[in-house]
Design an enzyme around this catalytic site. Structure first.
Site, PDB file in Angstrom:
ATOM      1  N   HIS A 456      36.637  36.780  46.034  1.00  0.00           N
ATOM      2  CA  HIS A 456      37.816  35.936  46.246  1.00  0.00           C
ATOM      3  C   HIS A 456      38.139  35.112  44.997  1.00  0.00           C
ATOM      4  CE1 HIS A 456      36.989  35.660  50.903  1.00  0.00           C
ATOM      5  NE2 HIS A 456      37.385  36.865  50.513  1.00  0.00           N
ATOM      6  N   ALA A 457      37.832  35.607  43.815  1.00  0.00           N
ATOM      7  CA  ALA A 457      38.031  34.781  42.613  1.00  0.00           C
ATOM      8  C   ALA A 457      39.509  34.417  42.432  1.00  0.00           C
ATOM      9  CB  ALA A 457      37.536  35.536  41.384  1.00  0.00           C
TER      10      ALA A 457
END
Ligand SMILES: Cc1cc2nc3c(=O)[nH]c(=O)nc-3n(C[C@H](O)[C@H](O)[C@H](O)COP(=O)(O)OP(=O)(O)OC[C@H]3O[C@@H](n4cnc5c(N)ncnc54)[C@H](O)[C@@H]3O)c2cc1C
Length: 519
Positions: A456-457
Site C-alpha cells: 500500500h505504499a
C-alpha cells in the site's frame, strides 16, 4: 534522439494500473483527444487474473508481477530485506491484489485539503468514490460459516461490535469485506474501466513496453522514451505507481539534485521531494490452528482443488470465487475516536516455512493487522540512469514510537479475539508467530519487523504546496510544463485502509481537473 515519425498524441498515460485505467477511460470519453496508454506488462489474458483466488498463481508469475527487493532495515542488529510485489499487466496492482474495497475515512481527505491540497476534501472524494463504484460493481460477500460466526462473536466480546455497513462506510467494528468481485469474477481497473474505453478509436494501448523516461525540452515534457525511441505528446501523465513514478521522474532529471548527481543523471529540475515521504502499511500476521475442519485449508490442493475448479467453471462460485471474509477497524490505546488499526481475517492459514505458497495441513485461520496512519517515513530513489536497474527502496519501518505502540496494541487485540468465546473453543494454539513472540513490547516489535508489508505504499510524489511537494493540487509536477502524476504516489498522507479504491478515486478526480484545465 529521433522522434518516432507519425506517432504524436494529445496525451500519453504511463502505466495501466488502478489510476491509469480510470484516466484512460475518462479522458477519452468525449472523443476529442488522442490518447496513448503505455503498460510495461502484457495484456490481462491469463484466466488466473480473472478468477478471484487466482492471485496465488499470478503473484508467483514474474510475467505478471514485479518483485522489488527493499534495502535492509536494521532492528537490534538484525538486518531484514523484504520483497515488495506489484501488478504488471493491464489493471496493474488491481489485477493481482486481495480485492478488498475500502474508501478510507473522510478525515483522511479533509486532512489532505487542510495540509495544502486545495480542492481535495471528503465530499469531493465521496463523489469520486460513488462514481467509481458504479462502474466497479462492488460485492459484499454474505457467506456465513461456523468460523466466521465465531470470529464475529469473539470480536464482539473483545470490544468490536458487528457492523452492517453499505459499501464505502468503513466504521468502527467488524464486518464483511466489500470486494472488487462481481458474479465470481475479479473487477480490476482494466475490466471495469479500460475494456469499454478500448473500443474507442481515440485510445491506443501499447503493452509490453516499459517507459525509460520522460522526453524533455528544457522544463517541458514533450513525450516519452521507450526502448530508446521518443513518442511525442502534448502532455504526459505518470500513473506508474508509488515505486515507479518517482523513479521515472528521477531518470528524467527531475528530483533531488544530490540523488540525481550520485546516480549520474543530468539535472533538468531540482525538485527535492521526489522519492521522499514514503509511507507503507507494515502488517503483522497471526495464525491459529483450529480443532475442527471449519476452514478452507484443504480446498486449494489435491482432488478438492479439481472439484473446486470444476465448481468455479460451472457456477462461478465456491472457494475459488472469494477473498477475505471479514475486516475490522479498531482503536489502539492512543486513539480516542477514529479507528487506527485494521484487522483482516481469513478462513485459511499458510505454511510459512514452505518457501512457496502452501496452506497448513491442519485446520487454521489467519488475522493480520497494521496501524492505519503510519508516521514512519521511507524513501525511494534510483541509483543509476538504467531503466532496468531496480530503484532503492528504504522502508524505514516502525521507526516512530507511534507506529510501534499501535502495532503492539494491534497484536494484543488479535490475541484477545482468538482467546475470546466462542473462538477460544475452536483455537488449539497460535502457530504464527507462536511462542517466539512473547507478550512484551520488545518481542512483538521484533516479530513485526520480520513480517511483510501490505503493498500500500504512497506519498513518493506528494501533492501540496510546501517545499517538498512534488505535484501541485492540480497534480501538475511543480516547475515542469505538460507533466502530471496521478497514482498512489501523490497521496500526501496514508489513507485509513487499503489503497486500490483511493487510487481509482484520485484518478477520477484528476480527470475532472485535467479536463477543466484543457477547456
Ligand atoms: C499483492 C497485493 C495485494 C493488495 N491487496 C489490496 C487489497 O486487497 N485492496 C486494496 O484496496 N488494495 C490492495 N493492494 C494495493 C492496491 O492494489 C494498490 O495500491 C493500487 O492498485 C495502486 O494503484 P496505482 O495506480 O498507484 O499503481 P498500479 O496499479 O501498481 O499501476 C502501475 C502500473 O504501471 C506500470 N508501470 C510501472 N512502471 C512502468 C513503466 N516504466 N512503463 C510502463 N508501465 C509501467 C505497472 O506495470 C502497473 O501496471 C494490493 C497490492 C498488491 C500488490
Amino acid at each position: 534522439m529521433a522522434e518516432d515519425a507519425g506517432s504524436h498524441y494529445d496525451m500519453i498515460i504511463v502505466g495501466a494500473g488502478s489510476a491509469g485505467c480510470v484516466l484512460a477511460d475518462r479522458l477519452t470519453r468525449n472523443g476529442r483527444r488522442k490518447v496513448l496508454l503505455v503498460e510495461a506488462g502484457p495484456r490481462d489474458t491469463s484466466p488466473f487474473l480473472h478468477m478471484p483466488r487466482g492471485f496465488g498463481r499470478t503473484l508467483a508469475d514474474p510475467r505478471l508481477t514485479w518483485y522489488y527487493p527493499t534495502e535492509p532495515d536494521t532492528h537490534h542488529d538484525e538486518a531484514r530485506s523484504h520483497v515488495w510485489l506489484r501488478g504488471k499487466t493491464l489493471g496493474g496492482s488491481s489485477a493481482v491484489n486481495g480485492m478488498i474495497y475500502v474508501r478510507g475515512q473522510p478525515e483522511d481527505y479533509d486532512g489532505w485539503g487542510a495540509g495544502g491540497a486545495t480542492g481535495w476534501n471528503a465530499p469531493i472524494m465521496a463523489r469520486a468514490f460513488r462514481a467509481v463504484e458504479e462502474e466497479l460493481q462492488i460485492e459484499i460477500p454474505q457467506r456465513r460459516t461456523i468460523l466466521t460466526d465465531a470470529i464475529i462473536r469473539a470480536a464482539g466480546a473483545a470490544g468490536l461490535p458487528e457492523r452492517h455497513d453499505p459499501v464505502g462506510v468503513d466504521g468502527f467494528g467488524i464486518g464483511r469485506t466489500p470486494a472488487t468481485i462481481s458474479h465470481g469474477r475479479r473487477r480490476s481497473a482494466a475490466t471495469a474501466f479500460l475494456r469499454p474505453a478500448e473500443r474507442r478509436p481515440n485510445l491506443d494501448v501499447m503493452t509490453d513496453a516499459k517507459v525509460d523516461r520522460v522526453a524533455m525540452d528544457g522544463l517541458r515534457a514533450t513525450g516519452i522514451v521507450v526502448d530508446g525511441k521518443i513518442i511525442g505528446a502534448g502532455s504526459v501523465i505518470l500513473c506508474a505507481g508509488a515505486i515507479e513514478s518517482p523513479a521515472l521522474l528521477q531518470r528524467s532529471g527531475i528530483g533531488p539534485a544530490a540523488i540525481l548527481r550520485a546516480a549520474g543523471v543530468p539535472i533538468a529540475h531540482d525538485l527535492p521531494g521526489v522519492g521522499g515521504n514514503l509511507r507503507e502499511h507494515k502488517l503483522i500476521m497471526t495464525q491459529f490452528e483450529l480443532n475442527r475442519r471449519i476452514d478452507d485449508n484443504r480446498e486449494f490442493s489435491g482432488w478438492r482443488l479439481l472439484r473446486n475448479a470444476l465448481h468455479y467453471g460451472l457456477t462461478r462460485g465456491g472457494p475459488l470465487s472469494r477473498t477475505y471474509d471479514l475486516n475490522a477497524f479498531a482503536r489502539s490505546g492512543l486513539s480516542t475516536r477514529r479507528p487506527d488499526i485494521q484487522i483482516t481475517f481469513s478462513s485459511f492459514s499458510l505454511d510459512l516455512a514452505a518457501g512457496k505458497l502452501a496452506f497448513d495441513r491442519a485446520p487454521g485461520m489467519q488475522m493480520f493487522a497494521y496501524p492505519l496512519k503510519p508516521t514512519s517515513e521511507g524513501r525511494i530513489d534510483i541509483a543509476s540512469p538504467d531503466p532496468a536497474a531496480p530503484p532503492k527502496i528504504r522502508p524505514n519501518y516502525l521507526a516512530t514510537d507511534y507506529d510501534r505502540r499501535v502495532t503492539i496494541d494491534a497484536v494484543r487485540l488479535m490475541r484477545k479475539i482468538a482467546a475470546a468465546a466462542p473462538l477460544d473453543e475452536l483455537v488449539v494454539r497460535e502457530t504464527w508467530p507462536g511462542p517466539i513472540m512473547g507478550d512484551d513490547d520488545q518481542s512483538i516489535i521484533a516479530a513485526a519487523h520480520r513480517d511483510q508489508s501490505c503493498a500500500h505504499a504512497i506519498g513518493t510524489c506528494k501533492m501540496g504546496t510546501d517545499d517538498l511537494a512534488v505535484v501541485d493540487p492540480r497534480l501538475r509536477v511543480r516547475g515542469i510544463e505538460a507533466l502530471r502524476v496521478v497514482d498512489c504516489s501523490i497521496m500526501p498522507t496514508q489513507v485509513s485502509g487499503n489503497t486500490n479504491a483511493p487510487a481509482m478515486a484520485v484518478a477520477w478526480r484528476a480527470a475532472d481537473l485535467i479536463s477543466e484545465d484543457l477547456a
